[in-house]
Write an enzyme that holds these catalytic residues in place. Structure first.
Site, PDB file in Angstrom:
ATOM      1  N   VAL A   1      39.255  43.243  37.830  1.00  0.00           N
ATOM      2  CA  VAL A   1      39.077  44.081  36.944  1.00  0.00           C
ATOM      3  C   VAL A   1      39.441  43.611  35.637  1.00  0.00           C
ATOM      4  O   VAL A   1      39.983  42.691  35.793  1.00  0.00           O
ATOM      5  CB  VAL A   1      40.790  44.889  37.974  1.00  0.00           C
ATOM      6  CG1 VAL A   1      40.869  46.491  37.045  1.00  0.00           C
ATOM      7  CG2 VAL A   1      40.177  45.102  39.305  1.00  0.00           C
TER       8      VAL A   1
ATOM      9  N   HIS B   1      45.313  41.049  33.320  1.00  0.00           N
ATOM     10  CA  HIS B   1      46.724  41.778  34.525  1.00  0.00           C
ATOM     11  C   HIS B   1      46.948  40.199  35.313  1.00  0.00           C
ATOM     12  O   HIS B   1      46.440  39.162  34.971  1.00  0.00           O
ATOM     13  CB  HIS B   1      46.463  42.181  35.832  1.00  0.00           C
ATOM     14  CG  HIS B   1      45.069  41.980  36.236  1.00  0.00           C
ATOM     15  ND1 HIS B   1      43.790  41.799  36.029  1.00  0.00           N
ATOM     16  CD2 HIS B   1      44.720  40.951  37.679  1.00  0.00           C
ATOM     17  CE1 HIS B   1      42.427  41.550  36.729  1.00  0.00           C
ATOM     18  NE2 HIS B   1      43.758  41.508  37.465  1.00  0.00           N
TER      19      HIS B   1
ATOM     20  N   HIS C   1      48.940  37.685  38.049  1.00  0.00           N
ATOM     21  CA  HIS C   1      49.385  38.072  38.877  1.00  0.00           C
ATOM     22  C   HIS C   1      50.592  37.201  39.396  1.00  0.00           C
ATOM     23  O   HIS C   1      51.215  36.189  38.532  1.00  0.00           O
ATOM     24  CB  HIS C   1      48.197  37.168  39.841  1.00  0.00           C
ATOM     25  CG  HIS C   1      47.275  37.639  39.658  1.00  0.00           C
ATOM     26  ND1 HIS C   1      46.306  39.041  41.163  1.00  0.00           N
ATOM     27  CD2 HIS C   1      45.846  37.373  39.434  1.00  0.00           C
ATOM     28  CE1 HIS C   1      45.046  38.978  40.602  1.00  0.00           C
ATOM     29  NE2 HIS C   1      45.220  38.461  39.334  1.00  0.00           N
TER      30      HIS C   1
END
Ligand SMILES: [Zn+2]
Length: 115
Positions: free
Chosen positions: A87, A91, A93
């Site tokens: 994506v 981001h 994790h």
């Protein structure tokens, strides 16, 4: 997709949010604890992250989530660029469970996905 989650127009289990950052459960989860920490602002990947304060705050929020989950051992990871990144909204994790190996994921077998 992540732009929709941070705008609350897509569903997610939110763990943390402030004016700049949102953290929510990864779906599907890859590990027992698997939370994604993202900036509200659309930044494609860590390779395009230039805001030092935001970079630091993302990591601190991620670390705090691991602490709140009482993870004794955890991993912070981010992927940049295809095929590792799936994506294209930055981001981090936050991952923890009893079965994670070291070093992080050296095998990569996921088929290409549509963007
Ligand atoms: Zn986005």
């Amino acid at each position: 997709m992540f732009c929709r989650i941070v705008a609350h127009t897509a569903p997610a289990t939110i763990h943390y949010e402030d004016a700049d950052i949102v953290a929510f459960d990864a779906e599907p989860a890859a590990t027992a604890l698997h939370v994604l920490v993202v900036p509200r602002r659309h930044i494609r990947s860590v390779a395009e992250l230039a805001d030092t304060e935001l970079a630091g705050r993302l990591v601190l929020v991620a670390s705090r989530i691991a602490a709140e989950a009482r993870a004794k051992s955890f991993r912070l990871a981010t992927n940049s660029g295809a095929p590792l990144q799936d994506v294209f909204h930055l981001h981090w994790h936050v991952m923890a469970d009893g079965a994670m190996g070291h070093p992080a994921g050296i095998a990569f077998s996921r088929p290409p996905q549509e963007s």
